[in-house]
Design an enzyme around this catalytic site. Structure first.
Site, mmCIF file in Angstrom:
data_model
loop_
_atom_site.group_PDB
_atom_site.id
_atom_site.type_symbol
_atom_site.label_atom_id
_atom_site.label_comp_id
_atom_site.label_asym_id
_atom_site.label_seq_id
_atom_site.Cartn_x
_atom_site.Cartn_y
_atom_site.Cartn_z
ATOM 1 N N GLY A 1 0.810 -1.210 0.000
ATOM 2 C CA GLY A 1 0.000 0.000 0.000
ATOM 3 C C GLY A 1 0.841 1.256 0.000
ATOM 4 N N GLY A 2 0.341 2.282 0.694
ATOM 5 C CA GLY A 2 1.048 3.561 0.733
ATOM 6 C C GLY A 2 2.431 3.479 1.328
ATOM 7 N N GLY B 1 21.807 11.384 -31.811
ATOM 8 C CA GLY B 1 21.408 12.044 -30.571
ATOM 9 C C GLY B 1 21.937 11.346 -29.340
ATOM 10 C CB ALA B 2 22.660 7.802 -28.561
#
Length: 526
Positions: free
Chosen positions: A181-182, A416-417
């Site tokens: 859970g949280g 771009g890499a």
């Protein structure tokens, strides 16, 4: 434990101390022996046994050991054990102060209530004020239902402090039991998450809820076990077979980290000569850019004594992120891994490297980037799942980093890499390359097919024409000295001198001071 004094007069100090000693012994012993036996039967250590493994011998100073909850109703009024299910305090790891809290599953299943949360809040506040790392040993059943919303508020206080401490002190979460859970958000907010196989689980909604909502049947381990988070989700830094080896690695990691963001990482006496030649690299890395090799072997050859601490080694394996020592000083290494997917950058690799770069920058750890990248991974799935924004995370992290940054191109660096992998154009302080480097917009064959498409199609022998034009393109625009001639590479170095060059460069940059524009914070890509 309560002691009734039969005498009418006030107890003496000796009697009070004896009473306190009895209470402390009861606290140290914990709940009834059967609870300890049940914990051991699950293959799990107790909270105090874990703290003893983490910290230096006899260094632990506990705080609030006599704390009890004040809840009433639902059977709680008759169950008020000391510590309230969490042990907190500080000690040392290799002589340096470290704060710690450990859920005690033997008490209320380690569930968090008001007093339990306040103890954690206290130790977190102390860690931030003292400027020392915080380690949480997690083994709890979530919020204490009997205490209602106050338990949820307790988690909110932890999350707020996790966020305040981020980039200020190192935060390490060690998962040694359930975390559902949280409660799972606190480890997610920390810098490193260690998990032990078969006993640790993390998930937001458990198997029963998953089955009720989606119809999928799965076990607790299958849903959120250590291997799941180490290999699939990327939540875990690493997963271990037992608690002892896990906590030993936590100690090793702490030995590499500064206590806070105002300090430099701890240096060690130099044993491995800084001018040691790395001739083995000539054989480890093939000159053919299409042939794979293990980048980890390159890193261990360069690093002091061949030692490294790798982060998330089983997730996004096409990139390697590791902490090493170079010349006795700690450095963070980001490197493409040609052994996995040819070392391309994809969504997961970009996220993994970006977070590591941000961590190193936050804690004054210099960055060394080893580049051998053919580009970003093409594909509809990558584009539709946001390779643009995820790839931009790595670009943003490097551009934002003010620590010393040195990059080295081993073989290929395309498109771009190349830019994203800490090129000179985005702020690398120094950029080097081996004589085998190929830095270009794309590979020669792909480039020739684009530039000379019509010429190749019209040729009497298209294949021969293509081969000739590919060779011409490589000779003109992809020779090893092209980038150096234009000042985009500082020097072409002998692979055998890689270690020496990197150490000298980082030594020169140690006093680097960089300023950033005045702003509250940036808005990094999500």
């Amino acid at each position: 434990m309560t002691i009734i004094h039969e005498r009418s007069q006030e107890p003496t100090i000796e009697e009070r101390l004896a009473e306190l000693q009895l209470i402390r012994e009861g606290v140290r012993q914990g709940p009834d022996p059967a609870a300890t036996e049940r914990q051991h039967a699950k293959g799990k250590l107790t909270a105090r046994e874990r703290i003893d493994l983490l910290l230096d011998a006899d260094s632990f100073q506990e705080i609030e050991p006599l704390r009890r909850h004040r809840a009433s109703g639902f059977g709680m009024e008759d169950r008020r054990p000391h510590t309230d299910g969490v042990i907190s305090g500080w000690g040392t790891v290799y002589g340096r102060t470290v704060f710690v809290y450990a859920h005690d599953f033997r008490i209320f299943g380690g569930a968090l209530g008001e007093a339990h949360a306040q103890k954690i809040h206290k130790v977190m506040d102390l860690a931030i004020e003292a400027g020392a790392p915080l380690v949480s040993l997690n083994d709890g059943a979530g919020a204490r239902i009997q205490e209602g919303v106050t338990a949820l508020a307790g988690y909110g206080g932890i999350f707020r402090r996790n966020t305040s401490a981020s980039g200020v002190i190192p935060q390490i979460s060690v998962m040694l039991g359930p975390c559902a859970g949280g409660a799972a958000y606190s480890p997610a907010l920390t810098d490193f998450v260690f998990m032990v196989r078969d006993i640790a689980q993390m998930f937001i909604t458990g198997p029963d809820v998953v089955q009720a909502v989606t119809g999928e049947e799965i076990s607790h381990i299958g849903l959120g076990g250590g291997d799941v988070h180490a290999r699939l989700s990327g939540v875990a830094t690493d997963v271990y077979d037992d608690e002892e080896s896990c906590l030993e690695d936590v100690r090793y990691l702490l030995s590499l980290l500064p206590s806070n963001n105002r300090e430099l990482p701890p240096a060690v006496p130099l044993a491995d000569p800084p001018d040691r030649r790395t001739d083995a690299l000539l054989d480890l890395v093939p000159t053919d850019p299409s042939r794979p090799y293990d980048m980890r072997q390159v890193i261990t050859e360069i690093a002091d004594d061949g030692e490294l601490f790798e982060v998330q080694p089983e997730w996004a394996t096409n990139i390697v992120c590791a902490l090493v020592r170079l010349g006795g000083q700690v450095a963070g290494v980001v490197a493409n891994q040609p052994l996995s997917m040819a070392g391309v950058l994809d969504i997961h690799a970009s996220e993994k490297a970006a977070r590591f770069v941000q961590f190193c920058d936050a804690f004054n750890i210099p960055l060394v980037t080893l580049v051998d990248v053919p580009g970003f991974l093409p594909g509809v799935d990558q584009e539709h799942n946001g390779i643009i924004r995820h790839g931009a995370k790595l670009l943003y992290a490097y551009c934002n980093a003010t620590v010393p940054r040195v990059s080295l191109v081993l073989r290929k660096a395309y498109g771009g890499a190349y830019i994203v992998m800490d090129s000179r154009s985005i702020g690398a302080d120094l950029s080097f390359a081996w004589p085998t480097n190929e830095i270009a917009v794309m590979g020669a064959e792909a480039a020739a097919n684009v530039i000379f498409r019509k010429q190749i199609a019209a040729a009497a022998d298209p294949d021969a024409t293509r081969d000739r034009l590919v060779k011409e393109y490589k000779a003109e625009l992809m020779h090893p000295y092209y980038a150096a001639e234009r000042g985009l590479v500082d020097d072409i170095i002998d692979p055998s001198e890689t270690r020496t060059v990197l150490i000298r460069s980082l030594e020169m940059l140690r006093a680097k001071h960089a300023t950033m524009p005045s702003r509250k914070h940036g808005n990094q890509p999500q």
